[in-house]
Design a protein around this motif. Structure first.
Motif, PDB file in Angstrom:
ATOM      1  N   ASP A   1     -16.313  -1.064   3.707  1.00  0.00           N
ATOM      2  CA  ASP A   1     -16.491   0.372   3.947  1.00  0.00           C
ATOM      3  C   ASP A   1     -17.491   0.648   5.063  1.00  0.00           C
ATOM      4  O   ASP A   1     -18.151   1.686   5.080  1.00  0.00           O
ATOM      5  CB  ASP A   1     -16.925   1.093   2.670  1.00  0.00           C
ATOM      6  CG  ASP A   1     -15.933   0.931   1.540  1.00  0.00           C
ATOM      7  OD1 ASP A   1     -14.728   1.031   1.825  1.00  0.00           O
ATOM      8  OD2 ASP A   1     -16.349   0.694   0.402  1.00  0.00           O
TER       9      ASP A   1
ATOM     10  N   ASN B   1      -9.177  -2.615   3.717  1.00  0.00           N
ATOM     11  CA  ASN B   1      -8.801  -1.217   3.917  1.00  0.00           C
ATOM     12  C   ASN B   1      -9.697  -0.565   4.963  1.00  0.00           C
ATOM     13  O   ASN B   1     -10.528   0.296   4.643  1.00  0.00           O
ATOM     14  CB  ASN B   1      -8.887  -0.447   2.588  1.00  0.00           C
ATOM     15  CG  ASN B   1      -7.859  -0.913   1.582  1.00  0.00           C
ATOM     16  OD1 ASN B   1      -7.971  -2.003   1.022  1.00  0.00           O
ATOM     17  ND2 ASN B   1      -6.836  -0.112   1.355  1.00  0.00           N
TER      18      ASN B   1
ATOM     19  N   ARG C   1     -10.901   1.774   8.191  1.00  0.00           N
ATOM     20  CA  ARG C   1     -10.672   3.200   8.456  1.00  0.00           C
ATOM     21  C   ARG C   1      -9.345   3.414   9.171  1.00  0.00           C
ATOM     22  O   ARG C   1      -8.972   2.653  10.070  1.00  0.00           O
ATOM     23  CB  ARG C   1     -11.818   3.768   9.298  1.00  0.00           C
ATOM     24  CG  ARG C   1     -13.077   4.019   8.516  1.00  0.00           C
ATOM     25  CD  ARG C   1     -14.219   4.496   9.378  1.00  0.00           C
ATOM     26  NE  ARG C   1     -13.842   5.458  10.412  1.00  0.00           N
ATOM     27  CZ  ARG C   1     -14.721   6.220  11.077  1.00  0.00           C
ATOM     28  NH1 ARG C   1     -16.020   6.113  10.802  1.00  0.00           N
ATOM     29  NH2 ARG C   1     -14.322   7.056  12.010  1.00  0.00           N
ATOM     30  N   ALA C   2      -8.650   4.477   8.770  1.00  0.00           N
ATOM     31  CA  ALA C   2      -7.324   4.749   9.336  1.00  0.00           C
ATOM     32  C   ALA C   2      -7.384   5.009  10.836  1.00  0.00           C
ATOM     33  O   ALA C   2      -6.515   4.553  11.587  1.00  0.00           O
ATOM     34  CB  ALA C   2      -6.682   5.929   8.616  1.00  0.00           C
ATOM     35  N   ASP C   3      -8.402   5.735  11.286  1.00  0.00           N
ATOM     36  CA  ASP C   3      -8.482   6.038  12.721  1.00  0.00           C
ATOM     37  C   ASP C   3      -8.756   4.770  13.526  1.00  0.00           C
ATOM     38  O   ASP C   3      -8.315   4.654  14.672  1.00  0.00           O
ATOM     39  CB  ASP C   3      -9.532   7.116  12.997  1.00  0.00           C
ATOM     40  CG  ASP C   3     -10.919   6.750  12.486  1.00  0.00           C
ATOM     41  OD1 ASP C   3     -11.014   6.035  11.470  1.00  0.00           O
ATOM     42  OD2 ASP C   3     -11.914   7.194  13.091  1.00  0.00           O
TER      43      ASP C   3
ATOM     44  N   SER D   1      -5.152  -3.028  -1.592  1.00  0.00           N
ATOM     45  CA  SER D   1      -4.815  -1.978  -2.553  1.00  0.00           C
ATOM     46  C   SER D   1      -3.304  -1.852  -2.617  1.00  0.00           C
ATOM     47  O   SER D   1      -2.584  -2.350  -1.745  1.00  0.00           O
ATOM     48  CB  SER D   1      -5.427  -0.635  -2.130  1.00  0.00           C
ATOM     49  OG  SER D   1      -4.853  -0.194  -0.910  1.00  0.00           O
TER      50      SER D   1
ATOM     51  N   ASP E   1      -2.389   5.858   0.687  1.00  0.00           N
ATOM     52  CA  ASP E   1      -2.597   7.276   0.982  1.00  0.00           C
ATOM     53  C   ASP E   1      -3.420   7.522   2.245  1.00  0.00           C
ATOM     54  O   ASP E   1      -3.108   8.411   3.040  1.00  0.00           O
ATOM     55  CB  ASP E   1      -3.284   7.965  -0.204  1.00  0.00           C
ATOM     56  CG  ASP E   1      -2.539   7.777  -1.517  1.00  0.00           C
ATOM     57  OD1 ASP E   1      -1.959   6.694  -1.711  1.00  0.00           O
ATOM     58  OD2 ASP E   1      -2.535   8.702  -2.347  1.00  0.00           O
ATOM     59  N   ARG E   2      -4.486   6.756   2.440  1.00  0.00           N
ATOM     60  CA  ARG E   2      -5.384   7.031   3.558  1.00  0.00           C
ATOM     61  C   ARG E   2      -4.737   6.770   4.912  1.00  0.00           C
ATOM     62  O   ARG E   2      -5.215   7.241   5.949  1.00  0.00           O
ATOM     63  CB  ARG E   2      -6.678   6.232   3.438  1.00  0.00           C
ATOM     64  CG  ARG E   2      -6.543   4.757   3.730  1.00  0.00           C
ATOM     65  CD  ARG E   2      -7.893   4.098   4.023  1.00  0.00           C
ATOM     66  NE  ARG E   2      -8.789   4.134   2.873  1.00  0.00           N
ATOM     67  CZ  ARG E   2      -9.981   3.552   2.870  1.00  0.00           C
ATOM     68  NH1 ARG E   2     -10.417   2.932   3.952  1.00  0.00           N
ATOM     69  NH2 ARG E   2     -10.741   3.569   1.790  1.00  0.00           N
ATOM     70  N   TYR E   3      -3.615   6.037   4.918  1.00  0.00           N
ATOM     71  CA  TYR E   3      -2.930   5.717   6.172  1.00  0.00           C
ATOM     72  C   TYR E   3      -1.643   6.521   6.370  1.00  0.00           C
ATOM     73  O   TYR E   3      -0.982   6.381   7.404  1.00  0.00           O
ATOM     74  CB  TYR E   3      -2.600   4.222   6.221  1.00  0.00           C
ATOM     75  CG  TYR E   3      -3.806   3.350   5.989  1.00  0.00           C
ATOM     76  CD1 TYR E   3      -4.719   3.101   7.002  1.00  0.00           C
ATOM     77  CD2 TYR E   3      -4.050   2.783   4.740  1.00  0.00           C
ATOM     78  CE1 TYR E   3      -5.849   2.307   6.797  1.00  0.00           C
ATOM     79  CE2 TYR E   3      -5.169   1.988   4.514  1.00  0.00           C
ATOM     80  CZ  TYR E   3      -6.066   1.765   5.552  1.00  0.00           C
ATOM     81  OH  TYR E   3      -7.174   0.997   5.325  1.00  0.00           O
TER      82      TYR E   3
ATOM     83  N   ARG F   1      -1.205   8.174  -9.693  1.00  0.00           N
ATOM     84  CA  ARG F   1      -1.976   8.930  -8.721  1.00  0.00           C
ATOM     85  C   ARG F   1      -2.493  10.211  -9.361  1.00  0.00           C
ATOM     86  O   ARG F   1      -1.800  10.860 -10.140  1.00  0.00           O
ATOM     87  CB  ARG F   1      -1.128   9.265  -7.481  1.00  0.00           C
ATOM     88  CG  ARG F   1      -0.813   8.063  -6.605  1.00  0.00           C
ATOM     89  CD  ARG F   1      -2.083   7.505  -5.952  1.00  0.00           C
ATOM     90  NE  ARG F   1      -1.819   6.286  -5.185  1.00  0.00           N
ATOM     91  CZ  ARG F   1      -1.911   5.063  -5.677  1.00  0.00           C
ATOM     92  NH1 ARG F   1      -2.239   4.883  -6.953  1.00  0.00           N
ATOM     93  NH2 ARG F   1      -1.680   4.022  -4.912  1.00  0.00           N
TER      94      ARG F   1
END
Length: 332
Positions: A50, A69, A71-73, A88, A92-94, A245
């Motif tokens: 993280d 996992n 960061r998506a950006d 995971s 969702d985050r992507y 979820r």
């Protein structure tokens, strides 16, 4: 399940250099780090999990493979990245990235199937705790209160219960197996023959079930599936379980149904907001077991993640289809 990736992914894998850089965003001890160094012939970079470090973003941009996992950006701006093994099941985050374009060069795999046993066992444990009053009895220890005569008359037996499982993935299959020795009648809400397949049929059948278990992925199609109207259609005394979820259910409606005593209880591994904020009604709502998104956990969790990653690495090297390729068009 092994799913064949898109045809373009095979050529992308072939273009990977033999000394591909591996970026790892996962908490590992020294022996686990050494295991990855033995698998990956090139440079391995271990980030702080993280991490928000801009330096990490630059390393990811120069990496060919990533585990964890990130960061998506950062993923979207990593031009050399060809394979991302998520730590995971959830993606969702992507989901908001431009996958019609990004997916032409980047293959993403998740941990699908890895958590079938622990999540199914948590669901069963929560159901049994509610049916047998274990949650209430455990709480009575705090006040050293002996309430045998109050608790015993309300205890229920799981045997013969009618159970609806939302989904037909690996967790749903394993939970059905665990319920079989209890003589439960299990029905699925899914797309296979013999399942409840439409929302109209779901509405008609909901009052038939003693237990409803949500194990669906987080997609637009599943969001708010259990709104106030469907929660109100659950039979009196029903137990609602959600280990899929947090967006599946209207939490306000669920709290109201539990507080009134119309529902018999809820086992919630996921909630809309995590961590659940202080003062949220679910903390104090009666007959609720909150497992705090721990259902997939086990002592050997990291070892099993590395097993899957190593297997996929060998598949990558051999030009074979990777396991658990994410199908972005379907949202899982």
């Amino acid at each position: 399940m092994v799913r064949a990736p898109h045809a373009s992914q095979a050529s992308d894998r072939a273009a990977l250099p033999s000394d591909a850089v591996l970026y790892v965003d996962l908490a590992l001890d020294a022996s686990e780090q050494e295991r990855l160094r033995a698998v990956a012939p090139g440079q391995v970079w271990f980030a702080e999990p993280d991490s928000e470090s801009i330096g990490d973003a630059h390393v990811l941009a120069d990496s060919h493979i990533a585990l964890g996992n990130p960061r998506a950006d950062w993923v979207a701006k990593a031009p050399n990245l060809r394979w991302l093994q998520l730590a995971s099941v959830g993606i969702d985050r992507y989901a908001g990235l431009d996958w019609p374009v990004l997916g032409q060069r980047l293959t993403v795999t998740n941990l699908g199937g890895l958590f079938a046993d622990p999540v199914a066992e948590t669901c069963l444990a929560g159901i049994l705790a509610l049916y047998r009053g274990v949650d209430v009895l455990a709480g009575l220890r705090t006040g050293e209160t002996w309430s045998k005569l109050d608790v015993r008359p309300g205890l229920r037996l799981l045997g013969g219960a009618n159970v609806l499982i939302l989904g037909r993935g690996s967790i749903a299959s394993r939970l059905a197996e665990l319920l079989a020795p209890f003589g439960c009648s299990v029905t699925h809400f899914a797309r296979s023959d013999g399942d409840i397949r439409t929302r109209q049929e779901l509405d008609a059948r909901l009052p038939d079930f003693d237990i409803v278990v949500g194990l669906l992925p987080g997609t637009d199609e599943t969001a708010d599936l259990f709104d106030r109207r469907r929660i109100d259609r659950l039979c009196p005394g029903a137990v609602f379980v959600n280990a899929g979820r947090g967006t599946l259910a209207d939490e306000d409606a669920l709290v109201a149904a539990l507080a009134s005593g119309r529902l018999g209880g809820a086992v919630l591994d996921v909630t809309r907001e995590e961590p659940l904020p202080a003062g949220h009604p679910l903390w104090s709502c009666p007959n609720v077991i909150l497992t705090q998104h721990t259902a997939g956990g086990s002592r050997d969790e990291t070892e099993r993640i590395l097993d899957l990653f190593e297997d996929n690495w060998q598949r990558l090297a051999g030009g074979e289809p990777l396991r658990n390729v994410v199908r972005w068009s379907k949202g899982y």
